[in-house]
Design a protein around this motif. Structure first.
Motif, PDB file in Angstrom:
ATOM      1  N   SER A 183      -2.971  17.234  67.724  1.00  0.00           N
ATOM      2  CA  SER A 183      -4.050  18.708  66.635  1.00  0.00           C
ATOM      3  C   SER A 183      -3.123  20.073  67.586  1.00  0.00           C
ATOM      4  O   SER A 183      -3.167  19.682  68.150  1.00  0.00           O
ATOM      5  N   ILE A 184      -2.950  20.356  66.836  1.00  0.00           N
ATOM      6  CA  ILE A 184      -1.673  22.103  66.864  1.00  0.00           C
ATOM      7  C   ILE A 184      -2.305  23.428  66.361  1.00  0.00           C
ATOM      8  O   ILE A 184      -2.825  23.145  65.556  1.00  0.00           O
ATOM      9  N   HIS A 185      -3.111  24.064  67.427  1.00  0.00           N
ATOM     10  CA  HIS A 185      -3.435  25.242  67.267  1.00  0.00           C
ATOM     11  C   HIS A 185      -2.792  26.945  67.639  1.00  0.00           C
ATOM     12  O   HIS A 185      -2.397  26.386  68.713  1.00  0.00           O
ATOM     13  N   ILE A 186      -3.429  27.450  67.020  1.00  0.00           N
ATOM     14  CA  ILE A 186      -4.000  28.786  67.602  1.00  0.00           C
ATOM     15  C   ILE A 186      -3.753  28.833  68.912  1.00  0.00           C
ATOM     16  O   ILE A 186      -3.638  28.328  69.802  1.00  0.00           O
ATOM     17  N   SER A 187      -2.917  29.689  69.605  1.00  0.00           N
ATOM     18  CA  SER A 187      -3.259  30.809  71.124  1.00  0.00           C
ATOM     19  C   SER A 187      -3.936  30.241  71.743  1.00  0.00           C
ATOM     20  O   SER A 187      -5.230  31.735  71.055  1.00  0.00           O
ATOM     21  N   SER A 195     -15.645  15.939  64.584  1.00  0.00           N
ATOM     22  CA  SER A 195     -16.071  14.910  63.232  1.00  0.00           C
ATOM     23  C   SER A 195     -14.529  14.649  62.570  1.00  0.00           C
ATOM     24  O   SER A 195     -14.586  13.913  62.338  1.00  0.00           O
ATOM     25  N   ALA A 196     -13.782  15.959  62.370  1.00  0.00           N
ATOM     26  CA  ALA A 196     -12.420  15.655  61.849  1.00  0.00           C
ATOM     27  C   ALA A 196     -12.015  14.158  62.516  1.00  0.00           C
ATOM     28  O   ALA A 196     -11.722  13.578  61.753  1.00  0.00           O
ATOM     29  N   TYR A 197     -12.170  14.657  63.585  1.00  0.00           N
ATOM     30  CA  TYR A 197     -11.350  13.372  64.776  1.00  0.00           C
ATOM     31  C   TYR A 197     -11.703  11.828  64.630  1.00  0.00           C
ATOM     32  O   TYR A 197     -11.115  11.382  64.137  1.00  0.00           O
ATOM     33  N   LYS A 198     -13.235  11.504  64.143  1.00  0.00           N
ATOM     34  CA  LYS A 198     -13.671  10.447  64.162  1.00  0.00           C
ATOM     35  C   LYS A 198     -13.583   9.871  63.148  1.00  0.00           C
ATOM     36  O   LYS A 198     -12.997   8.700  62.482  1.00  0.00           O
ATOM     37  N   LEU A 257     -10.118   7.199  71.717  1.00  0.00           N
ATOM     38  CA  LEU A 257      -9.157   7.754  70.111  1.00  0.00           C
ATOM     39  C   LEU A 257      -8.286   8.435  71.223  1.00  0.00           C
ATOM     40  O   LEU A 257      -7.979   9.116  72.332  1.00  0.00           O
ATOM     41  N   ASP A 258      -7.195   8.183  70.473  1.00  0.00           N
ATOM     42  CA  ASP A 258      -5.462   8.621  70.967  1.00  0.00           C
ATOM     43  C   ASP A 258      -5.153  10.361  70.042  1.00  0.00           C
ATOM     44  O   ASP A 258      -5.008   9.803  69.023  1.00  0.00           O
ATOM     45  N   ILE A 259      -5.430  11.500  71.358  1.00  0.00           N
ATOM     46  CA  ILE A 259      -5.626  12.254  70.587  1.00  0.00           C
ATOM     47  C   ILE A 259      -4.765  13.378  71.640  1.00  0.00           C
ATOM     48  O   ILE A 259      -5.002  13.201  72.874  1.00  0.00           O
ATOM     49  N   GLU A 260      -3.826  14.254  70.699  1.00  0.00           N
ATOM     50  CA  GLU A 260      -2.953  15.382  71.638  1.00  0.00           C
ATOM     51  C   GLU A 260      -3.651  16.344  70.937  1.00  0.00           C
ATOM     52  O   GLU A 260      -3.814  16.538  70.226  1.00  0.00           O
ATOM     53  N   VAL A 261      -3.934  17.527  71.964  1.00  0.00           N
ATOM     54  CA  VAL A 261      -4.269  19.130  71.750  1.00  0.00           C
ATOM     55  C   VAL A 261      -3.034  19.588  71.926  1.00  0.00           C
ATOM     56  O   VAL A 261      -2.458  19.340  73.352  1.00  0.00           O
ATOM     57  N   ARG A 310      -9.962  20.702  72.779  1.00  0.00           N
ATOM     58  CA  ARG A 310      -9.716  19.622  73.861  1.00  0.00           C
ATOM     59  C   ARG A 310     -11.066  19.304  74.248  1.00  0.00           C
ATOM     60  O   ARG A 310     -11.153  18.288  74.827  1.00  0.00           O
ATOM     61  N   LEU A 311     -12.546  19.929  73.374  1.00  0.00           N
ATOM     62  CA  LEU A 311     -13.773  19.525  74.030  1.00  0.00           C
ATOM     63  C   LEU A 311     -13.777  18.194  73.509  1.00  0.00           C
ATOM     64  O   LEU A 311     -14.378  17.612  73.845  1.00  0.00           O
ATOM     65  N   ALA A 312     -13.399  18.575  72.668  1.00  0.00           N
ATOM     66  CA  ALA A 312     -14.110  16.976  71.239  1.00  0.00           C
ATOM     67  C   ALA A 312     -12.829  16.491  71.749  1.00  0.00           C
ATOM     68  O   ALA A 312     -14.046  15.660  71.639  1.00  0.00           O
ATOM     69  N   LYS A 313     -11.854  16.340  72.189  1.00  0.00           N
ATOM     70  CA  LYS A 313     -10.945  14.811  72.394  1.00  0.00           C
ATOM     71  C   LYS A 313     -12.011  14.484  73.425  1.00  0.00           C
ATOM     72  O   LYS A 313     -11.495  12.785  73.839  1.00  0.00           O
TER      73      LYS A 313
END
Length: 279
Positions: A85-89, A71-74, A109-113, A100-103
């Motif tokens: 999109s940068i996240h906790i270990s 939802s946020a990505y869209k 969409l152009d998304i890097e996790v 990653r599942l959202a991607k």
């Protein structure tokens, strides 16, 4: 040219003014007390969390769902922007996997996790560097290189009053070897390979704080750094650390932060730490 938008999660513990100034999107994790669920940083304050923990109420935590990320990505990509999109270990939380599942749900969409392999303001400093680079007009590939470089350099050292919260939350890693240490011995911990690891044991909090300063000095010398000091509702220890380390700081804008509810759940009240990376 597409804009680059930066996303992270609430375990970054970024102060609100930095989130607003640098236009960072933060997806909250959740705090669970019995049947009640609270969004980290939205429905529960740090003070409220620690007050409950001091009553021996230790909550659970849960990651955002893939649908929440999607939802946020869209919304962020509606104007054609790319997303980093940068996240906790991933060794500490399933948050990165949800992202990653959202991607995968949004193949157009152009998304890097990115798995930061870090938590709290170590993640926060990485995110800030990415957001500042995006605002300067750097390309996606340039920002990804900057992120990779700071991830390789970031250092985290912290003191906890007790290891029981890390043990309860299953985030203790090899630091379990320090359980049962004698009274008034303070374990210094660090993040290595994405996990909490033991560094050394020091007698008394005052000496542990002095050791944090020494570790920082040994790593940095007079080199310029990005850095953050954090604490878990422990202003006295924070002030002591700040006083001792300020003469050694070659940092344009140190970030001071209290640990958010999710991180606080796993380390408990009283924690104090320093995060830094040589530029």
């Amino acid at each position: 040219m597409n804009r680059i938008k930066i996303v992270t999660d609430s375990t970054a513990d970024l102060p609100e003014e930095f989130i607003i100034k640098h236009k960072i999107t933060v997806i909250p994790l959740k705090i669970i007390f019995g049947e009640k669920t609270f969004r980290d940083g939205i429905d529960i304050t740090n003070q409220q969390l620690y007050e409950q923990m001091e009553k021996n109420k230790i909550p659970g935590t849960s990651q955002p769902t893939p649908a929440e990320f999607a939802s946020a990505y869209k919304k962020l990509a509606a104007d054609g922007s790319s997303i980093i999109s940068i996240h906790i270990s991933s060794a500490m939380s399933g948050t990165c996997q949800s992202a990653r599942l959202a991607k995968e749900m949004l193949p157009d969409l152009d998304i890097e996790v990115i798995d930061s392999r870090q938590v709290s303001m170590a993640l926060g400093l990485i995110v800030l560097k990415a957001a500042i680079s995006a605002s300067e007009g750097k390309t996606k590939q340039e920002i990804l290189k900057i992120i990779s470089r700071i991830i390789s350099k970031i250092q985290v050292y912290f003191i906890v009053d007790t290891l029981k919260y890390l043990k309860h939350g299953g985030r203790i890693g090899q630091a379990e070897a320090l359980l049962g240490t004698i009274l008034n011995v303070k374990p210094i911990l660090h993040i290595k390979d994405g996990l909490v690891q033991p560094y050394e044991k020091v007698r008394s909090k005052t000496r542990a704080i002095e050791r944090l300063v020494q570790i920082f000095s040994n790593y940095t010398g007079n080199k310029k750094v990005v850095c953050s000091l954090v604490h878990g509702m422990n202003p006295a220890a924070f002030d002591e650390l700040l006083k001792k380390i300020t003469p050694l700081l070659n940092c344009n804008e140190p970030v001071f932060s209290t640990l958010g509810s999710v991180v606080g759940t796993h380390v408990g009240p009283g924690v104090i730490g320093i995060i830094f990376a040589v530029e």
